[in-house]
Design a protein around this motif. Structure first.
Motif, PDB file in Angstrom:
ATOM      1  N   THR A  25      34.215  48.142  49.815  1.00 31.73           N
ATOM      2  CA  THR A  25      34.276  46.914  50.613  1.00 31.73           C
ATOM      3  C   THR A  25      35.689  46.350  50.720  1.00 31.73           C
ATOM      4  N   GLY A  26      36.627  46.935  49.983  1.00 31.56           N
ATOM      5  CA  GLY A  26      37.999  46.465  50.034  1.00 31.56           C
ATOM      6  C   GLY A  26      38.271  45.285  49.127  1.00 31.56           C
ATOM      7  N   LEU A  27      37.277  44.904  48.330  1.00 28.16           N
ATOM      8  CA  LEU A  27      37.466  43.770  47.430  1.00 28.16           C
ATOM      9  C   LEU A  27      38.428  44.127  46.301  1.00 28.16           C
ATOM     10  N   LEU A  28      38.316  45.329  45.812  1.00 26.78           N
ATOM     11  CA  LEU A  28      39.210  45.798  44.749  1.00 26.78           C
ATOM     12  C   LEU A  28      39.396  47.303  44.888  1.00 26.78           C
ATOM     13  N   SER A  29      40.507  47.683  45.450  1.00 26.26           N
ATOM     14  CA  SER A  29      40.821  49.104  45.589  1.00 26.26           C
ATOM     15  C   SER A  29      41.896  49.473  44.575  1.00 26.26           C
ATOM     16  N   PRO A  30      41.741  50.590  43.884  1.00 25.76           N
ATOM     17  CA  PRO A  30      42.736  50.982  42.879  1.00 25.76           C
ATOM     18  C   PRO A  30      44.090  51.233  43.539  1.00 25.76           C
ATOM     19  N   SER A  31      45.135  50.883  42.848  1.00 29.44           N
ATOM     20  CA  SER A  31      46.479  50.971  43.427  1.00 29.44           C
ATOM     21  C   SER A  31      47.042  52.385  43.400  1.00 29.44           C
ATOM     22  N   ASP A  32      46.334  53.315  42.736  1.00 25.44           N
ATOM     23  CA  ASP A  32      46.899  54.664  42.644  1.00 25.44           C
ATOM     24  C   ASP A  32      45.777  55.679  42.490  1.00 25.44           C
ATOM     25  N   ARG A  33      46.155  56.925  42.621  1.00 21.53           N
ATOM     26  CA  ARG A  33      45.217  58.024  42.434  1.00 21.53           C
ATOM     27  C   ARG A  33      45.889  59.094  41.571  1.00 21.53           C
ATOM     28  N   SER A  34      45.078  59.786  40.818  1.00 18.21           N
ATOM     29  CA  SER A  34      45.615  60.886  40.019  1.00 18.21           C
ATOM     30  C   SER A  34      45.836  62.087  40.928  1.00 18.21           C
ATOM     31  N   PRO A  35      46.597  63.083  40.467  1.00 21.70           N
ATOM     32  CA  PRO A  35      46.790  64.298  41.285  1.00 21.70           C
ATOM     33  C   PRO A  35      45.461  64.930  41.707  1.00 21.70           C
ATOM     34  N   ALA A  36      44.423  64.732  40.911  1.00 18.26           N
ATOM     35  CA  ALA A  36      43.114  65.295  41.250  1.00 18.26           C
ATOM     36  C   ALA A  36      42.305  64.361  42.150  1.00 18.26           C
ATOM     37  N   GLY A  37      42.886  63.203  42.509  1.00 19.46           N
ATOM     38  CA  GLY A  37      42.198  62.292  43.417  1.00 19.46           C
ATOM     39  C   GLY A  37      41.356  61.222  42.741  1.00 19.46           C
ATOM     40  N   TYR A  38      41.424  61.117  41.450  1.00 21.68           N
ATOM     41  CA  TYR A  38      40.634  60.098  40.746  1.00 21.68           C
ATOM     42  C   TYR A  38      41.297  58.726  40.836  1.00 21.68           C
ATOM     43  N   ARG A  39      40.487  57.705  40.877  1.00 29.15           N
ATOM     44  CA  ARG A  39      40.983  56.338  40.972  1.00 29.15           C
ATOM     45  C   ARG A  39      41.744  55.967  39.698  1.00 29.15           C
ATOM     46  N   LEU A  40      42.888  55.276  39.894  1.00 30.48           N
ATOM     47  CA  LEU A  40      43.667  54.772  38.780  1.00 30.48           C
ATOM     48  C   LEU A  40      43.991  53.301  39.045  1.00 30.48           C
ATOM     49  N   TYR A  41      43.675  52.448  38.057  1.00 30.68           N
ATOM     50  CA  TYR A  41      43.870  51.005  38.195  1.00 30.68           C
ATOM     51  C   TYR A  41      45.075  50.567  37.384  1.00 30.68           C
TER      52      TYR A  41
END
Length: 262
Positions: A25-41
């Motif tokens: 919903t765009g309320l809280l999107s993680p600011s980064d992703r790991s090389p494998a595409g996982y969410r990183l906060y």
């Protein structure tokens, strides 16, 4: 420093599914992703999540939370005051519903369809203990007599209860006088008082043959809540409950012998 979605879930006490929803919903999107595409906060993400959870705890809808966080000029204090008013209104409504529910429970368990103020006005010291009423409901729930008694009690008007309580007070005065004067439980005076109580019960609540009256009176010396419905604590005497029980037993025997023609 970055945190995986699992770490954020554990630390914040929210489910991974909730974090996924906030991301979609765009309320809280993680600011980064790991090389494998996982969410990183990051730390800023965690601070935003803390704000979201604060507003959620107060019951704000997600759309309103998003609007507040998206507008740097948002008047947070105004939003909080508005929410405070909403919560206050809800508390008042819920408090009223609690009172309605409590009154409904009392009607079902004690058979008294009066407001708390009317109860105090009519009954005074005589108190209906809901724990005792609940046990009585469970004990006699299969009894047709008990159901009819509750139905009759619930149908009594305020004036009916006034009359009933006047009768009970006059009877109680005579009971105390007989006990204080030292009459035996099997004396004519005591048995007459027991018979009067039996007829009072039959007149206002349910047919009360002697055996039923004995079962009712058996509770008086062993359960203070039951006896308090007959004699308020301020008027009780040591041994009075057992005296009344014994008088009821003696009267039941007298009635049975009269019926048998002895």
């Amino acid at each position: 420093m970055h945190y995986s979605i699992g770490q954020v879930s554990d630390a914040a006490g929210v489910t991974v599914r909730t974090l996924h929803h906030y991301d979609r919903t765009g309320l809280l999107s993680p600011s980064d992703r790991s090389p494998a595409g996982y969410r990183l906060y990051g730390d800023a993400d965690l601070a935003r999540l803390q704000q979201i959870l604060f507003y959620r705890e107060l019951g704000f809808p997600l759309e309103e939370i998003a609007a507040i966080l998206a507008d740097p000029a948002a008047d947070v204090l105004a939003h909080l005051r508005a929410r405070q008013r909403q919560l206050t209104d809800q508390i008042e409504k819920l408090s009223h519903l609690v009172e309605v529910a409590e009154h409904a429970i009392e009607v079902q368990q004690t058979g008294v369809r009066l407001t708390p103020r009317e109860r105090f006005e009519v009954f005074g010291e005589i108190a209906f203990d809901l724990s005792y009423a609940t046990e009585a409901q469970l004990k006699w729930q299969e009894s047709e007599g008990h159901r009819k008694a509750m139905a009759r009690a619930a149908a009594h008007t305020k004036d009916d209860w006034r009359t009933l309580m006047r009768e009970a007070a006059a009877w109680r005065k005579d009971l105390l006088a007989a006990y204080d004067d030292g009459h035996a439980a099997d004396s004519a005076e005591a048995m007459d008082l027991a018979e009067e109580h039996r007829r009072h019960t039959a007149r206002w609540f349910t047919p009360c043959p002697p055996d039923m009256h004995r079962r009712i009176a058996a509770d008086f010396p062993r359960d203070a809540r039951a006896f308090a419905l007959v004699v308020p604590p301020s008027q009780q005497r040591p041994g009075l409950a057992a005296f009344l029980r014994d008088a009821v037993d003696a009267n039941a025997l007298r009635v049975r012998r009269a019926e048998e023609g002895e």
